[in-house]
Design an enzyme around this catalytic site. Structure first.
Site, PDB file in Angstrom:
ATOM      1  N   PRO A   1       0.787  -1.229   0.000  1.00  0.00           N
ATOM      2  CG  PRO A   1      -0.737  -1.484   1.728  1.00  0.00           C
ATOM      3  CD  PRO A   1       0.412  -2.144   1.075  1.00  0.00           C
ATOM      4  CG  ASN A   2      -0.385   4.302   1.216  1.00  0.00           C
ATOM      5  OD1 ASN A   2      -1.332   4.792   0.616  1.00  0.00           O
ATOM      6  ND2 ASN A   2      -0.496   3.797   2.424  1.00  0.00           N
TER       7      ASN A   2
ATOM      8  NE  ARG B   1       3.704   6.859   1.976  1.00  0.00           N
ATOM      9  CZ  ARG B   1       4.004   5.617   2.343  1.00  0.00           C
ATOM     10  NH1 ARG B   1       4.555   4.779   1.489  1.00  0.00           N
ATOM     11  NH2 ARG B   1       3.746   5.205   3.562  1.00  0.00           N
TER      12      ARG B   1
ATOM     13  CE1 TYR C   1       8.832   5.538   3.353  1.00  0.00           C
ATOM     14  CE2 TYR C   1       7.117   7.215   3.257  1.00  0.00           C
ATOM     15  CZ  TYR C   1       7.653   6.077   3.838  1.00  0.00           C
ATOM     16  OH  TYR C   1       7.019   5.478   4.895  1.00  0.00           O
TER      17      TYR C   1
ATOM     18  CG  ASN D   1       8.513  -1.624   0.800  1.00  0.00           C
ATOM     19  OD1 ASN D   1       7.905  -1.736   1.867  1.00  0.00           O
ATOM     20  ND2 ASN D   1       9.042  -0.473   0.393  1.00  0.00           N
TER      21      ASN D   1
ATOM     22  CB  ALA E   1       1.290   0.381   6.553  1.00  0.00           C
TER      23      ALA E   1
ATOM     24  CG  HIS F   1       4.842  -2.013  10.403  1.00  0.00           C
ATOM     25  ND1 HIS F   1       6.162  -2.372  10.550  1.00  0.00           N
ATOM     26  CD2 HIS F   1       4.830  -0.999   9.490  1.00  0.00           C
ATOM     27  CE1 HIS F   1       6.910  -1.579   9.776  1.00  0.00           C
ATOM     28  NE2 HIS F   1       6.131  -0.747   9.122  1.00  0.00           N
TER      29      HIS F   1
ATOM     30  CG  ASP G   1      -0.247 -17.380   8.378  1.00  0.00           C
ATOM     31  OD1 ASP G   1       0.768 -17.460   9.094  1.00  0.00           O
ATOM     32  OD2 ASP G   1      -1.405 -17.375   8.832  1.00  0.00           O
TER      33      ASP G   1
ATOM     34  CD  GLU H   1      10.828  -6.918   6.677  1.00  0.00           C
ATOM     35  OE1 GLU H   1      11.061  -8.012   7.256  1.00  0.00           O
ATOM     36  OE2 GLU H   1      10.386  -5.920   7.279  1.00  0.00           O
TER      37      GLU H   1
ATOM     38  CG  HIS I   1      11.047  -1.709   5.178  1.00  0.00           C
ATOM     39  ND1 HIS I   1       9.686  -1.749   4.977  1.00  0.00           N
ATOM     40  CD2 HIS I   1      11.357  -2.827   5.891  1.00  0.00           C
ATOM     41  CE1 HIS I   1       9.193  -2.827   5.558  1.00  0.00           C
ATOM     42  NE2 HIS I   1      10.187  -3.504   6.119  1.00  0.00           N
ATOM     43  CG  LEU I   2      11.685   2.932  -0.423  1.00  0.00           C
ATOM     44  CD1 LEU I   2      10.294   3.478  -0.664  1.00  0.00           C
ATOM     45  CD2 LEU I   2      12.609   3.285  -1.564  1.00  0.00           C
TER      46      LEU I   2
ATOM     47  NE  ARG J   1       9.356   6.356   9.067  1.00  0.00           N
ATOM     48  CZ  ARG J   1       8.498   6.077   8.072  1.00  0.00           C
ATOM     49  NH1 ARG J   1       8.809   5.155   7.181  1.00  0.00           N
ATOM     50  NH2 ARG J   1       7.355   6.719   7.981  1.00  0.00           N
TER      51      ARG J   1
ATOM     52  NE  ARG K   1       6.335   4.548  10.280  1.00  0.00           N
ATOM     53  CZ  ARG K   1       5.268   4.633   9.476  1.00  0.00           C
ATOM     54  NH1 ARG K   1       5.011   3.660   8.633  1.00  0.00           N
ATOM     55  NH2 ARG K   1       4.485   5.687   9.497  1.00  0.00           N
TER      56      ARG K   1
END
Ligand code: DQA
Length: 153
Positions: free
Chosen positions: A12-13, A20, A25, A76, A79, A82, A89, A100, A102-103, A109, A113
């Site tokens: 998402p996002n 954003r 980011y 990635n 949200a 978290h 699963d 995994e 993340h930017l 943060r 998170r």
């Protein structure tokens, strides 16, 4: 012989990348991220399948399908990282190596998170390097898959 495919999934996002919270980011778009991944993948001799969805169920469908089509997953989850036991699963059921990404450095943060449902089913976690987090993940996945660097060959 066909090259192995790394499925790169964005949650998402992440479609809003570039507009954003650019201070956090960066100004690169998700298209720029895809281009950087494609460039590195080409040199490494892997294919990439790059996707984004704002919907948890769509991400889960893609993870389930990957079992038959991909050699590994770079994720990635935004949200959902978290919150989503369901993605945890699905990744576990896929039996595929997962990295995994993340930017941002999620550990610098907000405390919410700091916990990830992905990390415990991942080979490793790369965060905090902006677009380079993805490129590093593609490199790490190629290494995990035992695929060589064409440029070095
Ligand atoms: C993110 C970090 C998450 O906490 C956040 O919800 C995102 C982006 C990152 O790439 O830094 O959407 O996954």
């Amino acid at each position: 012989m066909s090259e192995p495919t790394i499925l790169i999934l964005n949650g998402p996002n992440l479609n809003l990348l570039g507009v954003r919270e650019p201070a956090l980011y960066g100004s690169d778009t998700l298209g720029d991220v895809e281009e950087a991944c494609r460039e590195r993948a080409g040199l490494l001799g892997v294919d990439i399948d790059f996707r984004q969805s704002n919907h948890e169920g769509v991400l889960i469908d893609w993870i389930q399908e990957a079992r038959g089509t991909a050699a590994g997953i770079v994720l990635n989850a935004g949200a959902l990282t978290h919150t989503s036991v369901a993605i945890h699963d699905a990744l576990k059921a896929s039996d595929l190596p997962v990295i995994e990404v993340h930017l941002s450095n999620v550990f610098r943060r907000e405390p919410f998170r700091h916990h990830s449902y992905i990390s415990s089913v991942a080979v490793g976690v790369i965060c905090g390097f902006g677009v380079a987090s993805y490129v590093l993940a593609v490199e790490a996945m190629a290494g995990a898959l035992g695929v060589g660097d064409k440029a070095a060959a």
